[in-house]
Design an enzyme around this catalytic site. Structure first.
Site, short mmCIF file in Angstrom:
data_model
loop_
_atom_site.label_atom_id
_atom_site.label_comp_id
_atom_site.label_asym_id
_atom_site.label_seq_id
_atom_site.Cartn_x
_atom_site.Cartn_y
_atom_site.Cartn_z
N TYR A 81 -1.62 -0.97 11.06
CA TYR A 81 -1.69 -1.31 9.63
C TYR A 81 -0.44 -0.84 8.89
O TYR A 81 0.18 -1.60 8.15
CB TYR A 81 -2.95 -0.67 9.03
CG TYR A 81 -3.11 -0.92 7.54
CD1 TYR A 81 -3.37 -2.20 7.06
CD2 TYR A 81 -3.03 0.13 6.62
CE1 TYR A 81 -3.53 -2.43 5.69
CE2 TYR A 81 -3.20 -0.10 5.26
CZ TYR A 81 -3.44 -1.38 4.80
OH TYR A 81 -3.60 -1.60 3.45
N SER A 92 0.87 -1.18 0.00
CA SER A 92 0.00 0.00 0.00
C SER A 92 0.90 1.23 0.00
O SER A 92 2.10 1.12 0.32
CB SER A 92 -0.82 -0.01 1.29
OG SER A 92 -1.46 1.21 1.52
N1 LIG Z 1 -8.78 -0.84 -0.48
C1 LIG Z 1 -7.72 -0.06 -0.37
O1 LIG Z 1 -7.84 1.18 -0.39
C2 LIG Z 1 -6.34 -0.66 -0.28
C3 LIG Z 1 -5.26 0.18 -0.51
C4 LIG Z 1 -3.97 -0.33 -0.43
C5 LIG Z 1 -3.78 -1.67 -0.14
N2 LIG Z 1 -4.86 -2.48 0.07
C6 LIG Z 1 -4.60 -3.89 0.38
O2 LIG Z 1 -5.26 -4.70 -0.56
C7 LIG Z 1 -5.50 -5.98 0.01
C8 LIG Z 1 -6.92 -6.40 -0.30
O3 LIG Z 1 -7.82 -5.53 0.33
P1 LIG Z 1 -9.18 -5.02 -0.38
O4 LIG Z 1 -9.07 -3.56 -0.53
O5 LIG Z 1 -9.51 -5.84 -1.55
O6 LIG Z 1 -10.21 -5.25 0.83
P2 LIG Z 1 -11.36 -6.32 1.07
O7 LIG Z 1 -12.40 -6.20 0.00
O8 LIG Z 1 -11.76 -6.15 2.48
O9 LIG Z 1 -10.64 -7.73 0.87
C9 LIG Z 1 -9.75 -8.25 1.83
C10 LIG Z 1 -9.67 -9.74 1.63
O10 LIG Z 1 -8.75 -10.29 2.59
C11 LIG Z 1 -9.39 -11.39 3.18
N3 LIG Z 1 -8.83 -11.80 4.45
C12 LIG Z 1 -8.77 -11.14 5.63
N4 LIG Z 1 -8.21 -11.91 6.56
C13 LIG Z 1 -7.92 -13.10 5.97
C14 LIG Z 1 -7.34 -14.33 6.40
N5 LIG Z 1 -6.98 -14.53 7.67
N6 LIG Z 1 -7.17 -15.34 5.50
C15 LIG Z 1 -7.57 -15.18 4.22
N7 LIG Z 1 -8.15 -14.06 3.76
C16 LIG Z 1 -8.32 -13.05 4.63
C17 LIG Z 1 -10.83 -11.01 3.27
O11 LIG Z 1 -11.65 -12.14 3.54
P3 LIG Z 1 -13.08 -12.05 4.27
O12 LIG Z 1 -14.05 -11.64 3.20
O13 LIG Z 1 -13.31 -13.43 4.78
O14 LIG Z 1 -12.94 -11.02 5.36
C18 LIG Z 1 -11.02 -10.45 1.86
O15 LIG Z 1 -11.14 -11.47 0.93
C19 LIG Z 1 -5.17 -5.86 1.49
O16 LIG Z 1 -3.91 -6.45 1.75
C20 LIG Z 1 -5.11 -4.36 1.73
O17 LIG Z 1 -4.23 -4.02 2.77
C21 LIG Z 1 -6.14 -2.00 0.01
#
Ligand SMILES: NC(=O)c1ccc[n+]([C@@H]2O[C@H](COP(=O)([O-])OP(=O)(O)OC[C@H]3O[C@@H](n4cnc5c(N)ncnc54)[C@H](OP(=O)(O)O)[C@@H]3O)[C@@H](O)[C@H]2O)c1
Length: 296
Positions: free
Chosen positions: A158, A145
């Protein structure tokens, strides 16, 4: 698509594919020449992707994988190797953000944050490395990120987990390059996913400067309230997650076009802008701009 065609495809494993970036990446890779394993910790959330796979006849399998659970990781990777004999790409995407001032977060909550965002990644990489090392190729994509490049208030857990992921990625790249394995960091800005809904507010975090009802008051209440209020509009205007998936696809297919992938890929105008400002300003000036921007 015949079984024979599918057997020739490079195999990709994506963690956290129940929603957002992981969901879109699993699908995009399946549509672009990969056999894609969309892994998630709860198969209850798999209906949508399974329907798409069936309707569009995609080379994709859904598999349970909880990155915090040794047994679940081992079983999932073993199954994939038994089925396909190889793993060419790993996308470490599963993650969430814990919110609150350090003083009001428990050590347990910090540990849980690192268990998913850092140890979860280490767990999956450790399981996959012997396979990639033996086959003498592989690409590990770690979803970091902009919060892996610079600090932000009220998200120290985080941010420090993503800084750890950056250091981990940079360091192991030196170790495994000799086996033909590449490590790529993806650094998105704000992306419109379930991320904001899945934000974990520390149980000891309070937005009451002085509370008479729950007996908890907080010297951080004012900035906590401002920070939380800022999440909604920020995420509503975020980039769609498919844009991150496209960057991942471009990065992992660049070698086939004889261009080695970069070590880092920023995603989103906000991410590029922030990193430009970070470079051009002093620490003091940058901190002032972040305080004004994030806590207004
Ligand atoms: N959205 C942003 O603005 C942003 C920006 C920079 C980086 N990121 C990074 O992008 C990645 C994905 O996030 P996203 O934005 O797509 O959010 P999201 O829609 O909340 O997706 C997160 C995913 O991680 C899964 N997860 C959480 N804990 C887990 C575990 N113990 N084992 C397996 N899966 C698990 C969640 O599963 P459940 O559905 O079961 O909870 C979900 O599938 C993350 O690493 C986040 O830090 C996001």
């Amino acid at each position: 698509m015949t079984t024979d065609d599918n057997n020739k495809k490079a195999v990709a494993v994506v963690t956290g594919s129940s929603s957002g970036i992981g969901y879109e990446t699993s699908l995009l890779l399946a549509k672009n020449g990969f056999f894609s394993y969309a892994t998630m910790r709860s198969l209850d959330k798999s209906n949508k992707i399974i329907n798409l796979k069936q309707n569009e006849k995609l080379p994709l399998e859904v598999l349970r994988l909880d990155v915090t659970d040794d047994k679940s990781v081992k079983e999932a990777i073993k199954k994939i190797v038994n089925e396909r004999g190889t793993i060419d790409v790993l996308v470490n995407n599963a993650g969430y953000a814990l919110v609150g001032p350090l003083e009001e977060l428990s050590i347990q909550e910090f540990k849980e944050q690192f268990e998913t965002n850092v140890f979860g990644v280490i767990r999956v990489i450790k399981e996959i490395l012997p396979i990639m090392r033996k086959q003498r190729h592989g690409i590990i994509v770690n979803i970091s990120s902009v919060a892996g490049r610079t600090g932000f208030p009220l998200t120290s857990a985080y941010v420090s987990s993503k800084f750890a992921l950056e250091g981990l990625s940079e360091s192991i790249a030196y170790e495994i390059e000799q086996f033909g394995i590449k490590v790529i960091l993806i650094e998105p800005g704000v992306i419109k996913t379930n991320f904001d809904r899945n934000l974990g507010l520390g149980t000891g975090v309070s937005t009451n400067p002085t509370s008479t009802t729950n007996g908890r008051d907080s010297p951080y209440a004012d900035i906590t309230k401002k920070r939380i209020a800022g999440f909604k509009p920020r995420f509503e205007n975020g980039l769609p997650p498919i844009e991150v998936a496209k960057v991942i696809l471009r990065a992992i297919t660049s070698t086939s076009k004889n261009v080695p992938p970069d070590s880092r890929y920023l995603v989103g105008e906000d991410a590029f802008k922030l990193m430009e400002i970070r470079k051009s300003k002093s620490d003091k000036e940058f901190r002032r701009l972040v305080m004004e921007g994030v806590l207004k």
